[in-house]
Design an enzyme around this catalytic site. Sequence first.
Site, mmCIF file in Angstrom:
data_model
loop_
_atom_site.group_PDB
_atom_site.id
_atom_site.type_symbol
_atom_site.label_atom_id
_atom_site.label_comp_id
_atom_site.label_asym_id
_atom_site.label_seq_id
_atom_site.Cartn_x
_atom_site.Cartn_y
_atom_site.Cartn_z
ATOM 1 N N GLN A 1 0.836 -1.215 0.000
ATOM 2 C CA GLN A 1 0.000 0.000 0.000
ATOM 3 C C GLN A 1 0.862 1.253 0.000
ATOM 4 O O GLN A 1 2.057 1.175 0.322
ATOM 5 C CB GLN A 1 -0.940 -0.015 1.221
ATOM 6 C CG GLN A 1 -0.295 -0.415 2.503
ATOM 7 C CD GLN A 1 -1.203 -1.186 3.479
ATOM 8 O OE1 GLN A 1 -2.457 -1.115 3.475
ATOM 9 N NE2 GLN A 1 -0.557 -1.935 4.361
ATOM 10 N N ASP B 1 0.327 -0.575 13.723
ATOM 11 C CA ASP B 1 0.895 0.552 14.481
ATOM 12 C C ASP B 1 1.152 0.172 15.933
ATOM 13 O O ASP B 1 1.865 0.872 16.642
ATOM 14 C CB ASP B 1 -0.042 1.760 14.407
ATOM 15 C CG ASP B 1 -1.473 1.398 14.797
ATOM 16 O OD1 ASP B 1 -2.367 1.508 13.944
ATOM 17 O OD2 ASP B 1 -1.686 0.956 15.950
ATOM 18 N N ASP C 1 -8.318 -5.067 13.496
ATOM 19 C CA ASP C 1 -7.913 -3.654 13.434
ATOM 20 C C ASP C 1 -7.388 -3.380 12.030
ATOM 21 O O ASP C 1 -6.185 -3.165 11.811
ATOM 22 C CB ASP C 1 -6.839 -3.378 14.491
ATOM 23 C CG ASP C 1 -6.359 -1.945 14.453
ATOM 24 O OD1 ASP C 1 -5.256 -1.674 15.004
ATOM 25 O OD2 ASP C 1 -7.057 -1.088 13.862
HETATM 26 N N1 SAM Z 1 -7.126 2.106 13.239
HETATM 27 C C1 SAM Z 1 -7.085 2.027 11.780
HETATM 28 C C2 SAM Z 1 -8.484 2.142 11.219
HETATM 29 O O1 SAM Z 1 -9.427 2.174 11.999
HETATM 30 O O2 SAM Z 1 -8.610 2.221 9.978
HETATM 31 C C3 SAM Z 1 -6.380 0.758 11.342
HETATM 32 C C4 SAM Z 1 -4.939 0.885 11.590
HETATM 33 S S1 SAM Z 1 -3.883 -0.455 11.247
HETATM 34 C C5 SAM Z 1 -2.517 0.450 10.689
HETATM 35 C C6 SAM Z 1 -4.560 -1.225 9.778
HETATM 36 C C7 SAM Z 1 -3.635 -2.345 9.345
HETATM 37 O O3 SAM Z 1 -4.330 -3.370 8.627
HETATM 38 C C8 SAM Z 1 -2.504 -1.898 8.390
HETATM 39 O O4 SAM Z 1 -1.275 -2.017 9.044
HETATM 40 C C9 SAM Z 1 -2.611 -2.839 7.193
HETATM 41 O O5 SAM Z 1 -1.369 -3.203 6.654
HETATM 42 C C10 SAM Z 1 -3.351 -4.012 7.818
HETATM 43 N N2 SAM Z 1 -4.004 -4.904 6.864
HETATM 44 C C11 SAM Z 1 -4.730 -4.552 5.783
HETATM 45 N N3 SAM Z 1 -5.164 -5.664 5.124
HETATM 46 C C12 SAM Z 1 -4.694 -6.736 5.833
HETATM 47 C C13 SAM Z 1 -4.816 -8.141 5.676
HETATM 48 N N4 SAM Z 1 -5.500 -8.674 4.639
HETATM 49 N N5 SAM Z 1 -4.223 -8.950 6.584
HETATM 50 C C14 SAM Z 1 -3.535 -8.409 7.639
HETATM 51 N N6 SAM Z 1 -3.373 -7.080 7.839
HETATM 52 C C15 SAM Z 1 -3.961 -6.255 6.942
#
Ligand code: SAM
Length: 284
Positions: free
Chosen positions: A31, A86, A156
């Site tokens: 991303q 994070d 999350d």
């Molecule tokens: N608090 C935020 C929100 O409410 O949107 C979310 C924060 S956290 C950084 C979201 C995380 O989900 C990211 O680090 C992203 O890389 C991860 N992510 C997205 N798709 C994913 C997947 N298929 N499997 C595991 N992690 C994933």
Amino acid sequence: MERWVEETLHDGFRVRLKADKVLFDSQTDHQQLIIFENEDFGRVMMLDGVVQVSTKDEFVYHEMMAHVPLFAHGKVKTVLVVGGGDGGVLREVLRHPEVERVTLCEIDCSVIDLCREHFPEISGGAFDDARTEVVIADGTKFMAETDDRFDAILVDSTDPIGPGAVLFTKAFYTDCKRALAPGGVLVTQNGLPFLQAGELRDSVGCFRELFNDAYAYMATTPSYFGDAMAYGWASDNLSLRQCAVGEIEWRYASAGAFPTRYWNPQVHVAAFALPNYVQDLVEA
Ligand code: SAM
């Protein structure tokens, strides 16, 4: 030259944040990731044009995603966080002394590495806790293959765009159900009902087919622009969501009444009181 960073999540609604200083701005394996300083929200990370975390208000979302399910359950020993790169949810989960193991399954190791570097206060050492296990994988693959059982699964995730889209499917929720220990609870980041109504309706609709209790709770994180955020709720134990404030207070005291800035037992119970337009979505 002033730089403004635009959030592009919604088709007809845009927000821009002034980037006083850009600390990182590049494409990871999964991303587009930018980290910048903003005078109103502190240090901010966006993924694929969507605000993920800001140092000024991260406490709201991370406390509410961790403490509501864990205090509602009362005996959580094993937790799975899907996404959460994070480290904020991980930090809050580890404040519960009864938690013995937290697995964090994150697809993008760059998010973890860059957040440890630029947001050390958000993870606060959680990645190095002896109870933490980090798995770099797609959450859907992990969930389909794990033989572990978890008392709480906290999704999350990013929004249903890019790598996050697969985390909003019935197949994924079905695997979450399989990976939950008896009486366990699933909580999902489920967007802003005012702007993403279909996302919440569809997720809770899947929960209703899979669990005895399918609902949501809400809290407002200022940098998630446009509405209060909904957290999807699913469990086969109907009593979890009904837990009275006195019991939550007792459990909080038993856990050491650690300091919080948003969550408290009264807010916990009130978060499940949904406005009618959101009730219509979760009871459809
Ligand atoms: N608090 C935020 C929100 O409410 O949107 C979310 C924060 S956290 C950084 C979201 C995380 O989900 C990211 O680090 C992203 O890389 C991860 N992510 C997205 N798709 C994913 C997947 N298929 N499997 C595991 N992690 C994933």
